[in-house]
Design a protein around this motif. Structure first.
Motif, PDB file in Angstrom:
ATOM      1  N   UNK A  54       0.702  -1.319  -0.132  1.00 24.37           N
ATOM      2  CA  UNK A  54       0.243  -0.116   0.565  1.00 24.37           C
ATOM      3  C   UNK A  54       0.504   1.637   0.206  1.00 24.37           C
ATOM      4  N   UNK A  55       2.013   1.391   0.888  1.00 25.99           N
ATOM      5  CA  UNK A  55       2.765   2.595   0.667  1.00 25.99           C
ATOM      6  C   UNK A  55       3.573   2.567  -0.716  1.00 25.99           C
ATOM      7  N   UNK A  56       3.599   1.625  -1.780  1.00 24.80           N
ATOM      8  CA  UNK A  56       3.724   2.265  -2.615  1.00 24.80           C
ATOM      9  C   UNK A  56       3.121   2.272  -3.364  1.00 24.80           C
ATOM     10  N   UNK A  57       2.032   2.396  -3.388  1.00 19.03           N
ATOM     11  CA  UNK A  57       0.662   3.144  -4.012  1.00 19.03           C
ATOM     12  C   UNK A  57       0.837   4.566  -3.212  1.00 19.03           C
ATOM     13  N   UNK A  58       1.002   4.361  -2.236  1.00 22.85           N
ATOM     14  CA  UNK A  58       1.241   6.205  -1.398  1.00 22.85           C
ATOM     15  C   UNK A  58       2.841   7.002  -2.180  1.00 22.85           C
ATOM     16  N   UNK A  59       3.190   5.994  -2.434  1.00 23.16           N
ATOM     17  CA  UNK A  59       4.607   7.174  -3.521  1.00 23.16           C
ATOM     18  C   UNK A  59       4.851   6.705  -4.692  1.00 23.16           C
ATOM     19  N   UNK A  60       3.513   6.394  -5.669  1.00 24.96           N
ATOM     20  CA  UNK A  60       3.440   6.949  -6.783  1.00 24.96           C
ATOM     21  C   UNK A  60       3.966   8.158  -7.122  1.00 24.96           C
ATOM     22  N   UNK A  61       2.792   8.910  -6.436  1.00 26.28           N
ATOM     23  CA  UNK A  61       3.592  10.379  -7.151  1.00 26.28           C
ATOM     24  C   UNK A  61       3.122  11.223  -5.380  1.00 26.28           C
ATOM     25  N   UNK A  62       3.910  12.718  -6.103  1.00 23.82           N
ATOM     26  CA  UNK A  62       3.841  13.747  -4.582  1.00 23.82           C
ATOM     27  C   UNK A  62       2.406  13.712  -4.689  1.00 23.82           C
ATOM     28  N   UNK A  63       1.188  13.629  -6.011  1.00 25.17           N
ATOM     29  CA  UNK A  63       0.001  14.039  -5.768  1.00 25.17           C
ATOM     30  C   UNK A  63      -0.820  12.709  -5.892  1.00 25.17           C
ATOM     31  N   UNK A  64      -0.886  11.835  -4.860  1.00 25.48           N
ATOM     32  CA  UNK A  64      -0.935  10.511  -4.682  1.00 25.48           C
ATOM     33  C   UNK A  64      -2.150  11.442  -3.733  1.00 25.48           C
ATOM     34  N   UNK A  65      -2.877  11.274  -4.093  1.00 25.33           N
ATOM     35  CA  UNK A  65      -4.288  11.383  -2.682  1.00 25.33           C
ATOM     36  C   UNK A  65      -3.509  10.456  -1.442  1.00 25.33           C
ATOM     37  N   UNK A  66      -3.774  11.118  -0.280  1.00 26.92           N
ATOM     38  CA  UNK A  66      -3.737  10.960   1.052  1.00 26.92           C
ATOM     39  C   UNK A  66      -4.386  11.155   1.843  1.00 26.92           C
ATOM     40  N   UNK A  67      -5.737   9.979   2.915  1.00 26.90           N
ATOM     41  CA  UNK A  67      -6.191  11.168   3.368  1.00 26.90           C
ATOM     42  C   UNK A  67      -6.239  11.022   4.793  1.00 26.90           C
ATOM     43  N   UNK A  68      -7.089  12.581   5.722  1.00 25.50           N
ATOM     44  CA  UNK A  68      -6.257  12.809   6.964  1.00 25.50           C
ATOM     45  C   UNK A  68      -7.300  11.873   8.024  1.00 25.50           C
ATOM     46  N   UNK A  69      -6.161  10.866   8.903  1.00 22.18           N
ATOM     47  CA  UNK A  69      -7.204  10.198   9.435  1.00 22.18           C
ATOM     48  C   UNK A  69      -6.060   9.892  10.815  1.00 22.18           C
TER      49      UNK A  69
END
Length: 243
Positions: free
Chosen positions: A163-178
């Protein structure tokens, strides 16, 4: 002599059986020893949060008919403290079958107050605490708690790194506030994770991110879907003028 060997065999059997298990009370104590688990440094705040965690984690699950002093081979906790609004919402999963929600969230209660059990705790030094608990089935958890279920399966299936590799795809990859931390014990040691993901934020596709290029949107969508937990339903990519 035969009785002695029989007693020794029974003791060894229960000793071996108890290895790789922990009580929720022991897990709670271990988590509270971790200085990084509480970001605040004010002694009064630390004491208040320590007592609060103890009440929510131990008395909360007890109200769901889960024994906090029984040893379990798998314990999962999602602790959520909303710093800005001051409410707690937690999910406790024991041995992948017994699920308990503990909450003070006004959002949860407004949606479905009748299915929660009200619990009061008076035996703490700073006053009475009121919280609400609900026993969940595996089916309800999968179908009605998508965000929590998604994070749980990431941890349980050991897919956090993927999953962290998915987040590292691009600086604009969506990340939720959790506002949550995830703790998992599965026979060895307690692992703690911070997972910036709400499935509800991405389930219908990735929109309104003009600087997130179309090929990166496609790559992120495919990456999440390859985790094989919950799919991004609308995978169609719209044309953007920011390519």
């Amino acid at each position: 002599m035969k009785n002695f060997f029989l007693l020794l065999s029974i003791m060894l059997f229960f000793s071996c059986n108890s290895q790789g298990k922990i009580t929720l009370r022991q897990m709670n104590e271990n988590l509270l020893k971790d200085k990084n688990s509480i970001t605040y440094r004010d002694p009064k705040t630390i004491k208040m949060l320590t007592e609060t965690y103890k009440v929510f984690r131990l008395l909360g699950v007890k109200s769901c008919d889960i024994d906090p002093d029984k040893k379990y081979s798998q314990i999962y906790i999602e602790d959520g403290f909303h710093d800005e609004q001051g409410f707690y919402n937690g999910i406790f999963i024991i041995n992948n079958k017994n699920i308990c929600e503990v909450t003070t969230s006004p959002y949860k209660l407004h949606q479905d107050s009748l299915s929660y059990r009200k619990v009061k705790e008076k035996d703490i030094s700073y006053g009475e605490m009121v919280f609400y608990t609900k026993k969940l089935s595996i089916e309800d958890f999968k179908t009605k708690y998508h965000d929590e279920y998604f994070r749980y399966e990431l941890v349980r299936q050991n897919k956090v790194n993927a999953f962290e590799k998915c987040l590292a795809i691009d600086q604009y990859t969506p990340k939720s506030i959790v506002y949550a931390r995830n703790h998992y014990f599965t026979g060895k040691k307690i692992q703690t994770y911070n997972l910036p993901i709400k499935y509800s934020d991405i389930k219908n596709g990735i929109e309104e991110l003009p600087y997130f290029k179309e090929n990166k949107k496609k790559e992120f969508t495919e990456c999440i879907n390859e985790l094989n937990i919950l799919k991004i339903q609308n995978s169609s990519i719209k044309t953007s003028s920011f390519q």
